[in-house]
Design a protein around this motif. Structure first.
Motif, PDB file in Angstrom:
ATOM      1  N   GLU A 107      31.642  58.669  72.553  1.00  0.00           N
ATOM      2  CA  GLU A 107      30.683  57.586  72.759  1.00  0.00           C
ATOM      3  C   GLU A 107      31.218  56.312  72.112  1.00  0.00           C
ATOM      4  OE1 GLU A 107      28.194  56.698  74.911  1.00  0.00           O
ATOM      5  OE2 GLU A 107      27.114  58.490  74.260  1.00  0.00           O
ATOM      6  N   ASP A 108      30.847  55.178  72.657  1.00  0.00           N
ATOM      7  CA  ASP A 108      31.292  53.897  72.101  1.00  0.00           C
ATOM      8  C   ASP A 108      30.378  53.490  70.941  1.00  0.00           C
ATOM      9  OD1 ASP A 108      32.704  51.596  71.702  1.00  0.00           O
ATOM     10  OD2 ASP A 108      31.923  50.540  73.456  1.00  0.00           O
ATOM     11  N   ASP A 109      30.353  54.348  69.926  1.00  0.00           N
ATOM     12  CA  ASP A 109      29.554  54.051  68.733  1.00  0.00           C
ATOM     13  C   ASP A 109      30.176  54.783  67.549  1.00  0.00           C
ATOM     14  OD1 ASP A 109      28.803  56.747  68.908  1.00  0.00           O
ATOM     15  OD2 ASP A 109      26.826  56.309  69.757  1.00  0.00           O
ATOM     16  N   GLU A 110      29.451  54.891  66.458  1.00  0.00           N
ATOM     17  CA  GLU A 110      30.013  55.454  65.233  1.00  0.00           C
ATOM     18  C   GLU A 110      30.266  56.955  65.309  1.00  0.00           C
ATOM     19  OE1 GLU A 110      27.372  54.250  62.102  1.00  0.00           O
ATOM     20  OE2 GLU A 110      28.312  52.276  61.907  1.00  0.00           O
ATOM     21  N   SER A 111      29.758  57.611  66.344  1.00  0.00           N
ATOM     22  CA  SER A 111      29.981  59.058  66.487  1.00  0.00           C
ATOM     23  C   SER A 111      31.350  59.379  67.096  1.00  0.00           C
ATOM     24  CB  SER A 111      28.879  59.690  67.349  1.00  0.00           C
ATOM     25  OG  SER A 111      29.001  59.285  68.716  1.00  0.00           O
ATOM     26  N   HIS A 112      32.077  58.373  67.569  1.00  0.00           N
ATOM     27  CA  HIS A 112      33.394  58.604  68.173  1.00  0.00           C
ATOM     28  C   HIS A 112      34.374  59.073  67.097  1.00  0.00           C
ATOM     29  CE1 HIS A 112      37.199  57.922  70.231  1.00  0.00           C
ATOM     30  NE2 HIS A 112      36.556  57.641  71.345  1.00  0.00           N
ATOM     31  N   PRO A 113      35.217  60.062  67.407  1.00  0.00           N
ATOM     32  CA  PRO A 113      36.231  60.486  66.430  1.00  0.00           C
ATOM     33  C   PRO A 113      37.105  59.322  65.986  1.00  0.00           C
ATOM     34  CG  PRO A 113      36.143  62.026  68.264  1.00  0.00           C
ATOM     35  CD  PRO A 113      35.285  60.853  68.646  1.00  0.00           C
ATOM     36  N   ALA A 114      37.385  59.264  64.682  1.00  0.00           N
ATOM     37  CA  ALA A 114      38.219  58.199  64.138  1.00  0.00           C
ATOM     38  C   ALA A 114      39.578  58.713  63.686  1.00  0.00           C
ATOM     39  CB  ALA A 114      37.519  57.525  62.959  1.00  0.00           C
ATOM     40  N   GLU A 115      39.672  60.017  63.464  1.00  0.00           N
ATOM     41  CA  GLU A 115      40.943  60.598  63.034  1.00  0.00           C
ATOM     42  C   GLU A 115      41.013  62.042  63.495  1.00  0.00           C
ATOM     43  OE1 GLU A 115      42.805  59.941  58.927  1.00  0.00           O
ATOM     44  OE2 GLU A 115      42.156  62.030  58.783  1.00  0.00           O
ATOM     45  N   ILE A 116      42.180  62.427  64.024  1.00  0.00           N
ATOM     46  CA  ILE A 116      42.410  63.832  64.351  1.00  0.00           C
ATOM     47  C   ILE A 116      43.707  64.283  63.695  1.00  0.00           C
ATOM     48  CG2 ILE A 116      41.118  63.877  66.525  1.00  0.00           C
ATOM     49  CD1 ILE A 116      43.830  63.652  67.992  1.00  0.00           C
ATOM     50  N   ARG A 117      43.770  65.571  63.405  1.00  0.00           N
ATOM     51  CA  ARG A 117      44.951  66.181  62.804  1.00  0.00           C
ATOM     52  C   ARG A 117      45.319  67.385  63.660  1.00  0.00           C
ATOM     53  NH1 ARG A 117      43.767  68.381  57.991  1.00  0.00           N
ATOM     54  NH2 ARG A 117      45.520  67.618  56.737  1.00  0.00           N
ATOM     55  N   LEU A 118      46.561  67.477  64.077  1.00  0.00           N
ATOM     56  CA  LEU A 118      47.013  68.532  64.977  1.00  0.00           C
ATOM     57  C   LEU A 118      47.822  69.575  64.218  1.00  0.00           C
ATOM     58  CD1 LEU A 118      48.243  66.449  68.067  1.00  0.00           C
ATOM     59  CD2 LEU A 118      45.940  67.287  67.557  1.00  0.00           C
ATOM     60  N   PHE A 119      47.535  70.832  64.506  1.00  0.00           N
ATOM     61  CA  PHE A 119      48.260  71.962  63.932  1.00  0.00           C
ATOM     62  C   PHE A 119      48.700  72.861  65.080  1.00  0.00           C
ATOM     63  CE2 PHE A 119      45.105  70.533  60.921  1.00  0.00           C
ATOM     64  CZ  PHE A 119      45.729  70.582  59.675  1.00  0.00           C
ATOM     65  N   LYS A 120      49.954  73.232  65.097  1.00  0.00           N
ATOM     66  CA  LYS A 120      50.441  74.100  66.172  1.00  0.00           C
ATOM     67  C   LYS A 120      50.616  75.531  65.655  1.00  0.00           C
ATOM     68  CE  LYS A 120      55.415  73.599  65.497  1.00  0.00           C
ATOM     69  NZ  LYS A 120      56.720  73.286  66.079  1.00  0.00           N
TER      70      LYS A 120
END
Length: 216
Positions: free
Chosen positions: A101-114
């Motif tokens: 969503e175009d608001d504060e609920s949008h993810p701001a950081e992701i971390r990927l693990f393989k």
């Protein structure tokens, strides 16, 4: 052939690059990107896990066809949501899109693990294979390019949504994965068949070579 348009989208410009060349490329780009973002078809949905999702089963709703990327079906969870995917083969992951969503609920950081098949919250304390700070992207236009050498042999992928833009809960509408897919074990089977049918004469040739050739 399929990746030539992605140098422009990968930097976050998304579709803003439509005017950079001939019109024909702009017309073909959506269909081409749709094909490139077909890795969702290679996810083993029976083994897909979403830790901390608000409703059971919502996690799999965000992996969907390119032309449905702006549909509002979503996964909702707190800021520590983790999505754990297993693929039906081997993947070379080249890029990821994550839209909310175009608001504060949008993810701001992701971390990927393989290749941590049964990821737990304890595992999120590890150093990730790659992390991204995200921009709000309600139209699913921004691709974040992965370090391909690090993600060239992926059987499972865990996506830790570690932050949003300040809301109590995080909402995700679409996660797109771009890359290449190969069937599991096909190369190993080929090698085994070759070894089983190897000509004993091959080994005799090796024994005839003077050993002094290998002394430095």
């Amino acid at each position: 052939m399929s990746g030539h348009g992605h140098g422009h989208g990968g930097g976050g410009g998304g579709h803003g690059g439509h005017g950079h060349g001939c019109g024909c490329e702009g017309e073909h780009e959506p269909a081409e990107r749709g094909l490139e973002y077909g890795l969702y078809l290679k996810i083993d949905t029976e083994r897909l896990q979403c830790l901390n999702e608000s409703r059971d089963g919502d996690g799999r709703l965000v992996f969907k066809p390119w032309d449905q990327r702006t549909d509002r079906e979503k996964v909702t969870g707190p800021r520590g949501t983790v999505l754990c995917l297993s693929f039906t083969g081997c993947v070379k992951l080249k890029g990821i899109i994550i839209s909310g969503e175009d608001d504060e609920s949008h993810p701001a950081e992701i971390r990927l693990f393989k290749n941590i098949p049964q990821m737990s919250f304890d595992d999120t304390g590890r150093e990730p294979d790659q992390a991204f700070r995200l921009n709000r992207d309600p139209l699913a236009e921004l691709e974040y390019p992965t370090k391909i050498a690090r993600f060239s042999n992926v059987q499972s992928l865990s996506i830790h949504v570690s932050k949003n833009f300040g809301a109590e809960s995080t909402r995700i509408f679409y996660i797109g994965l771009r890359g290449e897919y190969s069937e599991a074990h096909r190369h190993e089977v080929t090698i085994c068949n070759y070894e089983a049918a190897a000509n004993p004469a091959d080994h005799k040739v090796e024994s005839i070579i003077p050993q002094t050739n290998f002394i430095s």
